[in-house]
Scaffold this active site. Structure first.
Site, PDB file in Angstrom:
ATOM      1  N   GLU A  39       0.819  -1.209   0.000  1.00 36.52           N
ATOM      2  CA  GLU A  39       0.000   0.000   0.000  1.00 36.52           C
ATOM      3  C   GLU A  39       0.857   1.265   0.000  1.00 36.52           C
ATOM      4  O   GLU A  39       0.510   2.250  -0.637  1.00 36.52           O
ATOM      5  CB  GLU A  39      -0.962   0.008   1.193  1.00 36.52           C
ATOM      6  CG  GLU A  39      -2.110  -0.988   1.062  1.00 36.52           C
ATOM      7  CD  GLU A  39      -2.959  -0.769  -0.196  1.00 36.52           C
ATOM      8  OE1 GLU A  39      -3.171   0.397  -0.585  1.00 36.52           O
ATOM      9  OE2 GLU A  39      -3.404  -1.766  -0.786  1.00 36.52           O
ATOM     10  N   CYS A  83     -13.122   1.775 -15.214  1.00 35.65           N
ATOM     11  CA  CYS A  83     -13.523   3.172 -15.048  1.00 35.65           C
ATOM     12  C   CYS A  83     -12.283   4.053 -15.110  1.00 35.65           C
ATOM     13  O   CYS A  83     -11.946   4.754 -14.159  1.00 35.65           O
ATOM     14  CB  CYS A  83     -14.258   3.337 -13.715  1.00 35.65           C
ATOM     15  SG  CYS A  83     -15.149   4.893 -13.548  1.00 35.65           S
ATOM     16  N   CYS A  88     -17.429   1.522 -20.258  1.00 35.29           N
ATOM     17  CA  CYS A  88     -18.705   1.380 -19.540  1.00 35.29           C
ATOM     18  C   CYS A  88     -19.471   0.109 -19.897  1.00 35.29           C
ATOM     19  O   CYS A  88     -20.269  -0.376 -19.091  1.00 35.29           O
ATOM     20  CB  CYS A  88     -19.573   2.609 -19.781  1.00 35.29           C
ATOM     21  SG  CYS A  88     -18.782   4.137 -19.236  1.00 35.29           S
TER      22      CYS A  88
END
Length: 347
Positions: A33, A188, A195
DNA sequence: AAAGCGTGGTG
DNA sequence: TCACCAAGCTT
């Protein structure tokens, strides 16, 4: 409903084989992370592999030399991440008896861990409930709800956090969070969202009104300044190069770089007043432009052979000879690494 | 709130 | 060549 769509998509199309998705201990998820902050997956993977091979456990990292940590971070950027990673490892090893904190509240108090990173660690490694809000999730949510404004603004960020908080399910939180990030990264996307492949198209307000690319609203743009600097590339008879450690704060903090002067004449003046350097004239090695997020840096690198090491250049700055043939484990800024390569090829 | 903090890929 | 920006946090 929302989360079922997302998790359903994840089971079919989400990524499940990234290096940090195997053996998801808090330590491994934490390192991933931190590396992934403002950095794309493809860039991180080789760095992550090297890092985990060298520091397979928190204990190993805590006992490592900071220069070795920065060495493994060379080229990845945002070096405060590496310094904070090491600082936090030492902190957990000593203050927490090596037990990695597993609540958001404890985690956000640690250097380099904010709300979203803490949420990711908790959900991805323990499966506990915690919302996240990274760039991918922001983009997805901003589109689904046509959230106005740039998310650097408090009001916009608050709205997005509220949405993430609402949608994050109690069950399968890890799959949901991972799915939202995958969705943002692979479907996205910023420029041309796909889409037709998106599980949320039916509930996406931006899609329904054909305004996908209107959201999220981009950061207000500013022209960034140009700074310039002259660097001294001193080489001894064993082909070693003189490096100076940069101060801990500021750009390239703690990394090793060539001694810096504000321009060529300041560099020249330094060489002239030095008994061991003044007999030779500096020659231009390279001119290059390096762009940071907040300014351009025009670098002129001047090289010079020397028989002796100058005892000091700047007050309180460490100096070392660097042998490109047998590189020491220390952190190097990207353009410095390039310049070093150039010296081995051209002089 | 806004600026500081990297780098490599992309169009 | 160059602007834009990607799994943010800190001050």
């Amino acid at each position: 409903m929302f989360s079922a769509l997302v998790v359903g998509w994840f089971d079919q199309h989400g990524r499940k084989d990234l290096p940090w998705q195997k053996n998801t201990t808090p330590y491994r998820v934490w390192v991933s992370e931190i590396m992934l902050q403002q950095t794309q997956v493809a860039t991180v993977i080789p760095y992550y592999q090297r890092f985990m091979k060298t520091f397979p456990s928190l204990k190993k990292l805590a006992h490592a030399d900071i220069d070795q940590v920065l060495h493994l971070w060379t080229g990845l950027g945002y070096y405060a991440r590496a310094r904070n990673l090491h600082k936090t490892a030492v902190l957990i090893d000593t203050q927490f008896r090596g037990r990695f904190p597993t609540t958001v509240t404890e985690l956000i108090d640690l250097p380099g861990i904010g709300q979203s990173t803490a949420g990711a660690i908790v959900s991805l490694s323990k499966g506990d409930w915690a919302p996240i809000l990274d760039g991918n999730v922001k983009r997805v949510l901003a589109r689904v709800h046509c959230i106005e404004g740039w998310y650097g603004h408090r009001k916009t960020a608050d709205q997005l956090w509220a949405l993430s908080h609402c949608y994050t399910p109690k069950m399968r939180t890890a799959a949901f969070n991972q799915a939202m990030m995958d969705l943002g990264a692979t479907v996205c996307t910023r420029g041309k969202p796909n889409c037709t492949q998106c599980p949320l198209s039916a509930v996406c307000l931006a899609h329904q009104t054909q305004q996908e690319t209107q959201f999220p609203q981009p950061k207000p743009k500013k022209t960034i300044p140009i700074k310039s600097v002259s660097m001294l590339v001193l080489r001894n008879s064993q082909q070693e190069l003189l490096l100076e450690q940069r101060p801990p704060m500021g750009i390239w903090g703690g990394l090793w770089s060539f001694p810096e002067f504000k321009d060529h004449s300041a560099l020249q003046a330094y060489c002239q007043q030095s008994p061991i350097l003044k007999q030779n004239k500096v020659k231009l090695l390279a001119k290059l432009r390096h762009t940071f997020s907040h300014y351009h840096l025009e670098i002129e690198a001047w090289y010079l052979d020397t028989v002796k090491k100058p005892n000091k250049i700047m007050e309180d700055r460490q100096l070392t000879w660097y042998n490109p043939k047998q590189p020491s484990t220390l952190g190097l800024p990207s353009p410095i690494q390039k310049l070093i390569k150039k010296t081995t090829e051209e002089i």
